[in-house]
Design an enzyme around this catalytic site. Structure first.
Site, PDB file in Angstrom:
ATOM      1  N   GLU A  31      -1.877 -18.864  45.077  1.00  0.00           N
ATOM      2  CA  GLU A  31      -3.001 -18.336  45.829  1.00  0.00           C
ATOM      3  C   GLU A  31      -4.010 -17.716  44.871  1.00  0.00           C
ATOM      4  OE1 GLU A  31      -2.341 -15.761  49.148  1.00  0.00           O
ATOM      5  OE2 GLU A  31      -1.110 -17.237  50.198  1.00  0.00           O
ATOM      6  N   HIS A  87      -9.421 -15.124  49.847  1.00  0.00           N
ATOM      7  CA  HIS A  87      -8.211 -15.614  49.199  1.00  0.00           C
ATOM      8  C   HIS A  87      -7.924 -17.020  49.683  1.00  0.00           C
ATOM      9  CE1 HIS A  87      -6.100 -14.310  52.871  1.00  0.00           C
ATOM     10  NE2 HIS A  87      -5.106 -15.087  52.475  1.00  0.00           N
ATOM     11  N   HIS A  89      -5.242 -20.287  50.622  1.00  0.00           N
ATOM     12  CA  HIS A  89      -3.960 -20.738  51.140  1.00  0.00           C
ATOM     13  C   HIS A  89      -3.732 -22.143  50.575  1.00  0.00           C
ATOM     14  CE1 HIS A  89      -3.695 -18.019  54.991  1.00  0.00           C
ATOM     15  NE2 HIS A  89      -3.577 -17.341  53.876  1.00  0.00           N
ATOM     16  N   ASP A 100      -1.881 -11.097  55.971  1.00  0.00           N
ATOM     17  CA  ASP A 100      -3.339 -11.121  55.825  1.00  0.00           C
ATOM     18  C   ASP A 100      -3.974 -10.139  56.806  1.00  0.00           C
ATOM     19  OD1 ASP A 100      -3.170 -13.171  53.938  1.00  0.00           O
ATOM     20  OD2 ASP A 100      -3.570 -14.747  55.408  1.00  0.00           O
TER      21      ASP A 100
END
Length: 163
Positions: A31, A87, A89, A100
């Protein structure tokens, strides 16, 4: 009163989104995580009141693996213009996990980008983890000067010149 004249997020700068997509692809299969800096729309030549997500801030010491990314809050840049998070995935799922959602209350908007990290492989969310539309804006963030002096200023100082 908030940090910005208007807390409304108007969109994300194209350059910030491109940076995040490229950084996410480079971090794959792990990630990627960063913070989003907000800039007053008027500073970017827009006639609207509000904030544009203009830049991705890299957080030192971020630890990542294929299923999570985390950083210690103490390592977060001391930047009062932080307005969101971003961020990736690596599995391509563009929905926030429970982990999250637990961090979403800290800022205005949160973006998840997913593999294969193309222009359509992202989704923005509000503080409650609900999907929101976030326009991509063709604006140029203002250039920041790291130093607020020039070589001429240094030379004048060394000579003892007064301004």
């Amino acid at each position: 009163m908030g940090l910005f004249r208007s807390s409304e997020i108007l969109g994300i700068a194209d350059s910030a989104l491109e940076f995040a997509l490229a950084a996410s692809e480079e971090a794959h299969p792990n990630e990627y995580m960063g913070m989003l800096r907000g800039e007053e729309a008027s500073n970017l030549g827009l006639a609207e009141d509000g904030t544009v997500l203009s830049e991705v801030l890299v957080v030192p010491g971020t630890k990542t693996n294929p299923v999570s990314a985390e950083f210690k809050p103490i390592n977060t840049p001391n930047d009062l213009s932080a307005a969101g998070s971003i961020h990736s995935h690596p599995n391509g799922v563009l929905r926030p996990s429970a982990a999250d959602r637990s961090t979403f209350s800290r800022n205005h908007v949160h973006i998840i980008v997913g593999a294969p990290y193309g222009r359509e492989d992202w989704q923005a969310f509000d503080r409650d983890g609900e999907p929101i539309d976030l326009p991509v804006l063709d604006v140029d963030p203002p250039e920041e000067e790291f130093f607020d002096f020039t070589q001429e200023d240094i030379d004048n100082e060394l000579r003892g010149d007064e301004e």
